[in-house]
Design an enzyme around this catalytic site. Structure first.
Site, PDB file in Angstrom:
ATOM      1  N   ASN A 116       6.847  -0.705   9.969  1.00 20.30           N
ATOM      2  CA  ASN A 116       6.274  -0.467   9.176  1.00 20.30           C
ATOM      3  C   ASN A 116       5.245  -1.012   8.322  1.00 20.30           C
ATOM      4  O   ASN A 116       4.617  -1.927   9.541  1.00 20.30           O
ATOM      5  CB  ASN A 116       6.996  -1.361   8.018  1.00 20.30           C
ATOM      6  CG  ASN A 116       7.212  -0.964   6.869  1.00 20.30           C
ATOM      7  OD1 ASN A 116       6.438   0.152   6.709  1.00 20.30           O
ATOM      8  ND2 ASN A 116       8.021  -0.707   5.987  1.00 20.30           N
ATOM      9  N   CYS A 118      -0.159   4.179   4.124  1.00 19.96           N
ATOM     10  CA  CYS A 118       0.552   4.230   4.989  1.00 19.96           C
ATOM     11  C   CYS A 118       0.586   5.117   6.400  1.00 19.96           C
ATOM     12  O   CYS A 118       0.332   4.322   8.413  1.00 19.96           O
ATOM     13  CB  CYS A 118       1.506   4.329   4.653  1.00 19.96           C
ATOM     14  SG  CYS A 118       2.670   5.451   4.264  1.00 19.96           S
ATOM     15  N   HIS A 167       6.634   8.487   2.744  1.00 20.50           N
ATOM     16  CA  HIS A 167       6.132   7.558   3.335  1.00 20.50           C
ATOM     17  C   HIS A 167       6.131   7.299   5.196  1.00 20.50           C
ATOM     18  O   HIS A 167       6.722   7.651   5.706  1.00 20.50           O
ATOM     19  CB  HIS A 167       6.852   5.912   2.946  1.00 20.50           C
ATOM     20  CG  HIS A 167       6.712   4.843   4.035  1.00 20.50           C
ATOM     21  ND1 HIS A 167       5.077   3.914   3.445  1.00 20.50           N
ATOM     22  CD2 HIS A 167       7.108   3.440   4.613  1.00 20.50           C
ATOM     23  CE1 HIS A 167       4.896   2.722   3.916  1.00 20.50           C
ATOM     24  NE2 HIS A 167       6.335   3.092   4.704  1.00 20.50           N
ATOM     25  N   GLN A 220      -0.167  -3.206   4.554  1.00 17.10           N
ATOM     26  CA  GLN A 220      -1.535  -2.365   3.885  1.00 17.10           C
ATOM     27  C   GLN A 220      -1.662  -2.476   2.429  1.00 17.10           C
ATOM     28  O   GLN A 220      -1.810  -2.338   1.642  1.00 17.10           O
ATOM     29  CB  GLN A 220      -0.622  -0.577   3.607  1.00 17.10           C
ATOM     30  CG  GLN A 220       0.426  -0.421   2.652  1.00 17.10           C
ATOM     31  CD  GLN A 220       1.175   0.896   2.877  1.00 17.10           C
ATOM     32  OE1 GLN A 220       2.059   1.254   4.232  1.00 17.10           O
ATOM     33  NE2 GLN A 220       1.413   1.342   2.264  1.00 17.10           N
TER      34      GLN A 220
END
Length: 446
Positions: free
Chosen positions: A387, A73, A366, A67
């Site tokens: 992630n 996110c 997040h 990102q």
């Protein structure tokens, strides 16, 4: 205010210093802290967080995404979930959906949402808490699952190579500054017009601001594509070309999931949020007329059971957490077991999850994707996480979290409604209770 508050006096300071000097270990730790971070001193070298590679359920997913210097996110996590559907259908080794395409419309819709929110609050005093909250937060990068769902239903999706990243989409500070300046200028002008009884001019002013916001976004992010050709090469090296698609046709043909089948379950064990009750958050959203934010609050064990059910069915899970606690970014672990600040300072820092939420020690900040779990006697011990911080950290961008970290710092997961039991489905049908915009469950993942 604070008229009778007690100051720190010289007697207090002397007492603090005497207490500190009395314990010889404090001087040793002070010397060590001079050249080492506190997290290094608190690290428990004998802690065993488990081997990264070993999971009893490990869904094979595509390479990690990045990102960059943006707070998208939630968009990356959601598109990472959906790209797996495309990759499985088309036998692809790597593939990304355009996060920039989603972000463009998210920002444009958020501008409209914020302007309408300000208009709705013009009868309030300037220092009204809700009005101040709306104009203070303005338009940012963060979001929620229901916000993503609204965008996809309205605008569809496109492959990343159809609308790739720009400098501004990958680093959003400057465009956010300009857009929020625009919104706050509108807020000040609209407030004055309302005070002067000129409400009939506010609608025209809003249209002008929306047009200006579109111009800013088109310059910064690029203009979203309306029709495109989809070309790709599969794992067998075979080239494919599908001509004349639009974003909605692409979604229906290559993804096709009914996003309304996916619901947000949360764990918020605070007194004001009973379990088996749905909640929404006032003045937080993006698409007017889209899906309002809706959470079903469940006990943590039930949230985890639903996540495991979906993983066992071979489907990854979008989730929201506080990623700033007890993590090793480079090594790729989240585990409270790894750090012992209590022993380092000889103080008790323990808090339960409810107190952490109520007093702002932790909140969702997040969004990521759960791609695996290790079950021992059918109980989770650790979780595998995709992630969106790129491939060059952790384990090629994938992280491991212990179950203790999950219990304390995971607040939300998105699961298919079919995995909910009868009691949970009945609770999901309840009319949502409204939370204030500043409620800890009103935070946006970025």
């Amino acid at each position: 205010m604070l008229d009778n508050a007690k100051e720190i006096n010289q007697r207090d300071y002397k007492k603090f210093k005497e207490s500190f000097d009395k314990e010889r270990v404090n001087k040793i730790l002070q010397n060590a802290a001079n050249k080492n971070k506190l997290s290094t001193l608190a690290f428990v070298g004998t802690s065993k967080v488990g081997n990264y590679d070993n999971f009893s359920i490990d869904i094979k997913t595509l390479p990690a995404t990045a990102q960059k210097q943006s707070g998208r996110c939630w968009i990356f996590a959601a598109t990472n979930v959906l790209r797996e559907v495309v990759a499985n259908k088309l036998n692809l080794a790597d593939f990304e959906l355009s996060q920039n395409y989603v972000a463009f419309y998210d920002k444009l819709e958020k501008v409209n949402y914020m302007l309408e929110s300000v208009i709705d609050l013009l009868d309030k005093k300037k220092d009204d808490r809700t009005l101040q909250h709306v104009v203070m937060w303005g338009v940012g990068d963060g979001g929620q699952w229901d916000m993503f769902k609204s965008l996809v239903k309205k605008y569809g999706l496109v492959p990343k190579n159809v609308m790739d990243e720009t400098a501004s989409s990958s680093g959003t500070n400057e465009s956010n500054f300009v857009i929020n300046r625009l919104i706050r200028k509108f807020s000040a002008k609209a407030y004055k017009l309302h005070q002067e009884g000129k409400d009939n001019q506010i609608s025209k002013l809003k249209d002008e601001v929306l047009n200006q916001a579109y111009k800013i976004l088109s310059i910064a992010f690029g203009t979203p594509v309306e029709e495109f050709d989809f070309e790709y090469v599969d794992k067998d090296g075979v080239y494919h070309l599908d001509r004349g698609l639009n974003p909605k046709k692409f979604y229906q043909k290559y993804i096709g999931l009914n996003l309304d089948d996916y619901v947000s379950v949360i764990n918020a064990p605070t007194e004001d949020k009973p379990y088996y009750q749905t909640f929404t958050v006032d003045y937080i959203g993006n698409v007017i007329g889209g899906n309002p934010i809706c959470y079903l609050n469940l006990p943590q064990e039930e949230l985890k059971e639903l996540v495991v059910k979906q993983l066992k069915a071979g489907e990854v899970v979008w989730f929201g957490s506080d990623c700033g606690k007890y993590g090793q970014r480079d090594e790729g672990f989240w585990a409270p077991e790894q750090y012992d600040y209590n022993s380092l300072f000889n103080i008790d820092l323990e808090m339960d999850k409810a107190d952490m939420l109520d007093f702002r020690e932790a909140a969702m900040n997040h969004a990521m994707v759960i791609t695996g779990v290790n079950l021992v006697d059918d109980k989770p011990t650790k979780w595998k996480i995709e992630n969106s911080w790129g491939k060059d950290i952790a384990h090629a961008g994938y992280f491991t979290a212990t179950d203790l970290w999950f219990d304390n710092f995971v607040f939300q997961a998105v699961v298919n409604v079919k995995y909910l039991n009868e009691k949970q489905q009945k609770a999901l049908a309840k009319k949502p209770k409204h939370l204030n915009p500043w409620d800890p469950m009103g935070t946006l993942a970025d």
